[in-house]
Design a protein around this motif. Structure first.
Motif, mmCIF file in Angstrom:
data_model
loop_
_atom_site.group_PDB
_atom_site.id
_atom_site.type_symbol
_atom_site.label_atom_id
_atom_site.label_comp_id
_atom_site.label_asym_id
_atom_site.label_seq_id
_atom_site.Cartn_x
_atom_site.Cartn_y
_atom_site.Cartn_z
ATOM 1 N N HIS A 30 0.958 -1.280 0.169
ATOM 2 C CA HIS A 30 -0.449 0.075 -0.102
ATOM 3 C C HIS A 30 0.933 1.187 0.229
ATOM 4 C CE1 HIS A 30 -3.225 -2.659 0.913
ATOM 5 N NE2 HIS A 30 -2.873 -3.076 1.681
ATOM 6 N N LEU A 31 1.980 1.371 -1.266
ATOM 7 C CA LEU A 31 2.118 2.608 -0.867
ATOM 8 C C LEU A 31 1.845 3.774 -1.383
ATOM 9 C CD1 LEU A 31 5.309 0.838 -3.748
ATOM 10 C CD2 LEU A 31 5.238 0.798 -1.247
ATOM 11 N N ARG A 32 1.222 4.221 -1.583
ATOM 12 C CA ARG A 32 0.702 5.655 -2.442
ATOM 13 C C ARG A 32 -0.368 5.265 -1.135
ATOM 14 N NH1 ARG A 32 0.726 7.161 -6.982
ATOM 15 N NH2 ARG A 32 1.056 5.451 -9.109
ATOM 16 N N LEU B 58 9.709 3.557 3.921
ATOM 17 C CA LEU B 58 8.456 3.904 2.324
ATOM 18 C C LEU B 58 9.551 3.409 1.276
ATOM 19 C CD1 LEU B 58 5.726 4.347 0.992
ATOM 20 C CD2 LEU B 58 6.067 6.208 0.718
ATOM 21 N N LEU B 59 11.138 4.066 1.404
ATOM 22 C CA LEU B 59 11.728 3.529 -0.123
ATOM 23 C C LEU B 59 12.225 2.959 0.360
ATOM 24 C CD1 LEU B 59 13.140 5.204 -1.911
ATOM 25 C CD2 LEU B 59 14.704 5.844 -0.633
ATOM 26 N N GLY B 60 12.383 2.021 1.106
ATOM 27 C CA GLY B 60 13.078 0.455 1.277
ATOM 28 C C GLY B 60 11.475 -0.539 0.783
ATOM 29 N N ALA B 61 10.098 0.124 1.248
ATOM 30 C CA ALA B 61 8.699 -0.385 0.606
ATOM 31 C C ALA B 61 8.818 -0.057 -1.537
ATOM 32 C CB ALA B 61 7.959 -0.497 1.240
ATOM 33 N N CYS B 62 9.244 1.007 -1.544
ATOM 34 C CA CYS B 62 9.062 1.207 -2.954
ATOM 35 C C CYS B 62 10.265 0.001 -3.652
ATOM 36 C CB CYS B 62 9.685 2.115 -3.458
ATOM 37 S SG CYS B 62 8.501 3.313 -2.845
ATOM 38 N N TRP B 63 11.413 0.157 -2.971
ATOM 39 C CA TRP B 63 12.193 -1.661 -3.411
ATOM 40 C C TRP B 63 11.427 -2.129 -3.665
ATOM 41 C CZ3 TRP B 63 16.964 -3.315 -0.389
ATOM 42 C CH2 TRP B 63 18.364 -3.862 -1.436
ATOM 43 N N MET C 12 8.830 3.091 -9.208
ATOM 44 C CA MET C 12 10.277 3.362 -9.251
ATOM 45 C C MET C 12 9.468 5.211 -9.228
ATOM 46 S SD MET C 12 12.322 4.172 -13.033
ATOM 47 C CE MET C 12 11.411 5.142 -13.767
ATOM 48 N N GLU C 13 8.391 5.175 -9.868
ATOM 49 C CA GLU C 13 7.295 6.831 -8.894
ATOM 50 C C GLU C 13 7.439 7.344 -7.811
ATOM 51 O OE1 GLU C 13 3.197 8.262 -9.987
ATOM 52 O OE2 GLU C 13 3.665 6.444 -10.633
ATOM 53 N N VAL C 14 7.281 5.775 -7.381
ATOM 54 C CA VAL C 14 7.000 6.514 -5.386
ATOM 55 C C VAL C 14 8.553 6.885 -4.837
ATOM 56 C CG1 VAL C 14 6.085 6.207 -3.509
ATOM 57 C CG2 VAL C 14 4.691 5.955 -5.494
ATOM 58 N N GLY C 15 9.437 5.842 -6.072
ATOM 59 C CA GLY C 15 10.687 5.766 -5.131
ATOM 60 C C GLY C 15 10.804 6.849 -5.678
ATOM 61 N N LEU D 114 16.133 16.029 2.943
ATOM 62 C CA LEU D 114 16.893 16.023 4.859
ATOM 63 C C LEU D 114 17.789 15.626 5.272
ATOM 64 C CD1 LEU D 114 13.415 14.317 5.259
ATOM 65 C CD2 LEU D 114 13.565 16.343 6.226
ATOM 66 N N ASP D 115 18.511 15.132 4.370
ATOM 67 C CA ASP D 115 19.860 14.768 4.798
ATOM 68 C C ASP D 115 20.996 15.238 4.090
ATOM 69 O OD1 ASP D 115 22.068 13.576 6.015
ATOM 70 O OD2 ASP D 115 20.964 11.213 6.201
ATOM 71 N N THR D 116 22.613 15.754 3.911
ATOM 72 C CA THR D 116 23.525 16.015 3.775
ATOM 73 C C THR D 116 24.442 15.348 3.123
ATOM 74 O OG1 THR D 116 24.581 16.136 5.846
ATOM 75 C CG2 THR D 116 23.854 18.276 4.831
ATOM 76 N N LYS D 117 24.043 13.503 3.637
ATOM 77 C CA LYS D 117 24.538 12.454 2.582
ATOM 78 C C LYS D 117 23.572 11.628 2.992
ATOM 79 C CE LYS D 117 29.683 13.696 3.568
ATOM 80 N NZ LYS D 117 30.780 13.275 4.203
ATOM 81 N N PRO D 118 22.640 10.963 2.190
ATOM 82 C CA PRO D 118 21.711 9.684 2.567
ATOM 83 C C PRO D 118 21.866 8.728 1.818
ATOM 84 C CG PRO D 118 21.182 11.515 0.538
ATOM 85 C CD PRO D 118 22.185 12.404 0.791
ATOM 86 N N ILE D 119 22.990 8.331 2.425
ATOM 87 C CA ILE D 119 23.413 7.028 2.016
ATOM 88 C C ILE D 119 22.321 6.035 1.370
ATOM 89 C CG2 ILE D 119 25.259 5.356 2.212
ATOM 90 C CD1 ILE D 119 26.438 7.316 3.993
ATOM 91 N N SER D 120 22.044 5.332 2.006
ATOM 92 C CA SER D 120 21.031 4.641 1.253
ATOM 93 C C SER D 120 19.732 4.876 1.172
ATOM 94 C CB SER D 120 20.251 4.346 3.275
ATOM 95 O OG SER D 120 19.538 5.435 3.650
ATOM 96 N N ALA D 121 19.774 6.222 0.802
ATOM 97 C CA ALA D 121 18.697 6.754 -0.401
ATOM 98 C C ALA D 121 19.148 6.462 -1.846
ATOM 99 C CB ALA D 121 18.418 8.218 -0.066
#
Length: 713
Positions: free
Chosen positions: A582-584, A605-610, A615-618, A628-635
């Motif tokens: 239920h991504l949306r 939510l990004l983990g669920a998109c993967w 791709m659209e929601v991701g 939100l983060d200067t180094k969003p490595i996981s994203a």
């Protein structure tokens, strides 16, 4: 003829001699009795004043001693906590064939109770049964008090069942025993059946419930019932317990009512009440009310001042606490320790150290406090140095402080080693000792060490203790033994919300979502109010098991239990919706949140998109995380993986270039095994293990064997 002439002169002489002998013997006996009585009185006086050496000299010089003489000396030793001397004296008394009486038995049973000496007390019990003194009120009471104080509650109950019909004193003692062992439901049953409920019984039961947050509501209900019954008038100890219950609940209105009642009863200026009132108002963050109570005191006692200092520190008003402290004409170790802790909590470790150095008299409590301060600040070497300085005066708290320091600084193996030293030296272990060490085993993932500690625990009175039991449940859950976690939970006498939460978390950790939800429902049926941590645990369990409807229902029920959802709870819901596809809905849920979502919420939510390759929601979620983060490595990594699976190689290469510019390095993965109660950790190209050459040689040998098998096939 006279009567005298009728008797021969020889007979008259013999009779006269016998009469003189009898008179002499009587006079001697009277003199001896007078001497015994006067010496007993002198021993009593010396014992009352603490002059035990003089008392013992008088006792030893007595040519003849009565049972009263022995009891007088025994009472002197007992009064001044010379318990070993008391036991030795009774042993000598028994070997001297002096018959022990009611006073002897009641006194020595009290000594055994205070020493927690189960073996000695049971031997005395045998002598009681042989002499037939168990039916005497004081002896029966002494037996029950002894067993209850040694946490042998079943033995205490056996004494109660046999003797309570002829000994009314046992009702109150049985109640006290259950309260002391935190068996509040049993204590309540005894209270209901009591033939006569005095103010002491009411107060003891109320104070028992008031000691824990879970029982405070029951404490207030009992207080209302006590007042409605009109049988007893609350005393200062009753009001003290009730005020403290209100403080733990944060029940401001109820506390104000109780404050009015105690003023009406004339207890407002009682020293204990002063402190309790100040703690109550500080706990409810009613600073002005706390100061009003304090300022009304003409000569505030040190207890009230210390309560105010502690309360102000708990409210974060360290400057105000400092002002009160500086106004004290005479501070004690409690005042100093409170300020030392307060400075440390708010990062003013230098001030803690300065005040510690300034203390006129450093008690072991002050040294223990400073060990904790240094440990909390990461200065473990300073803590250890102070610990070594306490060598001659260490108590169990000193050892626990140092063990906790090691655990706080991730030196878990050193904590376990120190415990072994503590055990070899026969230092008393407390519930804190076991709670901290089970946490150390959890962090190490060492099931063998945890089981070894559990074997030590069962030999102590703490196995059914709720705090120790909770840490034991947590240890077994984290170390992979959910069956042992369930058994440990069952052994807790009165599990509180923390204990239930620990087992719910265990079920969640092991993917047993349905079991976690069922346990949560049973907990509610038991009238245990869930807290924020409980909801995190049960929502996490729903996430892992995909129980969307149950999870959403539980989330919506939070406010009815007075729990305001935090980011952690919202993250669980986003994860629950996202993992279920239920991504949306999850995206809309985040937008409707009353608080701003952080990178963790969006990351769920990004983990669920993967997982669902959306791709659209991701892409939308990733853009949020970039802001939100200067180094969003996981994203970057997750979005790169989504592009790779969907064949968007150009976009993948672009993300990888941006990752390279961030100059980040992924932490290596780690695995570990436990061998001979020691945890061995391994990571890629790690050569820190002392046996690394043998390990790599064995790995090469295994690889060669596998390759030869492949070639042969």
């Amino acid at each position: 003829m006279s009567l005298r002439s009728c008797f021969p002169s020889k007979w008259r002489h013999k009779r006269w001699t016998n009469m003189k002998l009898y008179a002499t013997q009587s006079q001697t006996l009277m003199t001896q009795e007078t001497h015994i009585v006067s010496t007993n009185k002198a021993i009593t006086e010396c014992g009352r004043n603490g002059q035990l050496v003089t008392a013992r000299n008088l006792f030893d010089q007595m040519p003849i001693r009565t049972v009263v003489s022995w009891n007088t000396m025994l009472c002197g030793y007992s009064k001044w906590a010379k318990f070993d001397e008391s036991l030795s004296l009774v042993s000598t008394m028994h070997r001297s064939n002096v018959k022990l009486n009611e006073t002897t038995f009641s006194t020595i049973l009290s000594v055994c109770a205070q020493l927690n000496s189960l073996i000695d007390g049971k031997q005395i019990h045998c002598l009681v049964l042989k002499s037939g003194y168990e039916c005497f009120e004081l002896v029966g009471s002494g037996l029950l008090f002894f067993y209850a104080n040694c946490f042998e509650i079943e033995e205490a109950k056996r004494v109660f069942d046999e003797l309570h019909e002829d000994n009314e004193l046992l009702w109150s003692l049985m109640l006290v025993g259950y309260v002391q062992c935190n068996l509040m439901s049993d204590a309540f049953d005894v209270f209901i059946k009591m033939p006569k409920k005095d103010v002491v019984a009411w107060t003891k039961l109320i104070s028992g419930y008031a000691k824990s947050v879970d029982g405070c509501e029951k404490a207030l209900k009992l207080f209302r019932w006590m007042r409605e019954s009109g049988e007893n008038i609350p005393n200062e100890y009753t009001f003290d317990s009730v005020i403290r219950a209100c403080a733990r609940l944060g029940a401001f209105c109820e506390g104000k009512v109780v404050h009015g009642l105690l003023i009406k009863c004339g207890f407002e200026f009682d020293e204990s009440i002063e402190g309790a009132l100040i703690e109550f108002y500080c706990g409810c963050e009613a600073f002005d009310d706390a100061m009003r109570v304090y300022d009304r005191l003409e000569n505030p006692c040190l207890n009230a001042s210390n309560s105010l200092i502690n309360g102000l520190i708990s409210m974060g008003r360290i400057e105000d606490a400092e002002l009160i402290f500086n106004r004290l004409t005479e501070a004690n170790s409690i005042s100093y320790n409170s300020m030392i802790k307060g400075y440390a909590v708010y990062g003013q470790v230098d001030d803690s150290e300065r005040l510690f150095e300034k203390m006129p008299h450093r008690s072991i409590i002050s040294l223990n406090t400073m060990i904790s301060v240094y440990s909390r600040n990461g200065e473990i070497e300073k803590a250890l140095k102070l610990f070594e300085e306490t060598k001659e005066e260490r108590n169990p708290v000193t050892w626990n402080s140092m063990i906790s320091g090691y655990v706080q600084n991730n030196l878990h193996e050193k904590a376990l080693q120190l415990y072994m030293t503590m055990r070899k030296l026969a230092i008393d272990r407390t519930r804190s000792t076991f709670s901290v060490l089970f946490h150390a085993c959890s962090c190490l993932g060492s099931l063998q060490q945890g089981q070894l500690l559990h074997a030590h625990l069962v030999k102590t009175p703490f196995e059914s203790n709720v705090y120790v039991g909770t840490s034991l449940v947590d240890m077994y859950s984290r170390c992979g033994s959910i069956a042992d976690a369930q058994a440990s939970f069952s052994s807790i006498s009165s599990p509180n919300v923390a204990a239930w939460t620990a087992l719910i978390n265990g079920y969640s950790h092991h993917g047993l979502g349905s079991e976690a939800v069922l346990l949560f429902e049973i907990m509610l049926e038991q009238d245990i109010i869930p807290n924020a941590a409980t909801f995190v645990g049960v929502l996490s369990a729903c996430v892992r098991a995909g129980l969307v409807n149950e999870g959403m229902k539980i989330f919506c029920s939070m406010k009815s239990y007075g729990v305001v959802p935090t980011l952690e709870h919202y993250t669980c819901v986003v994860d629950l919706l996202g993992r279920s596809g239920h991504l949306r809905e999850a995206e809309e849920f985040i937008k409707d949140m009353p608080i701003e979502a952080d990178a963790v919420v969006w990351g769920a939510l990004l983990g669920a998109c993967w997982f669902w390759m959306n791709m659209e929601v991701g892409e939308r979620v990733a853009q949020k995380m970039f802001g939100l983060d200067t180094k969003p490595i996981s994203a970057y990594i997750i979005l790169s993986n989504i592009y790779a699976v969907l064949g968007k190689w150009g976009k993948k290469m672009d993300i990888r270039k941006r990752l390279t510019h961030l100059e980040v390095k992924k932490d290596p993965g780690c695995s570990w095994i436990e061998l001979n109660s020691r945890v061995h950790a391994f990571s890629v190209e790690d050569r820190n293990n002392p046996n690394c050459n043998v390990i790599y040689a064995t790995l090469e040998h295994l690889t060669a064997n596998l390759n030869s098998v492949v070639l042969f096939d």
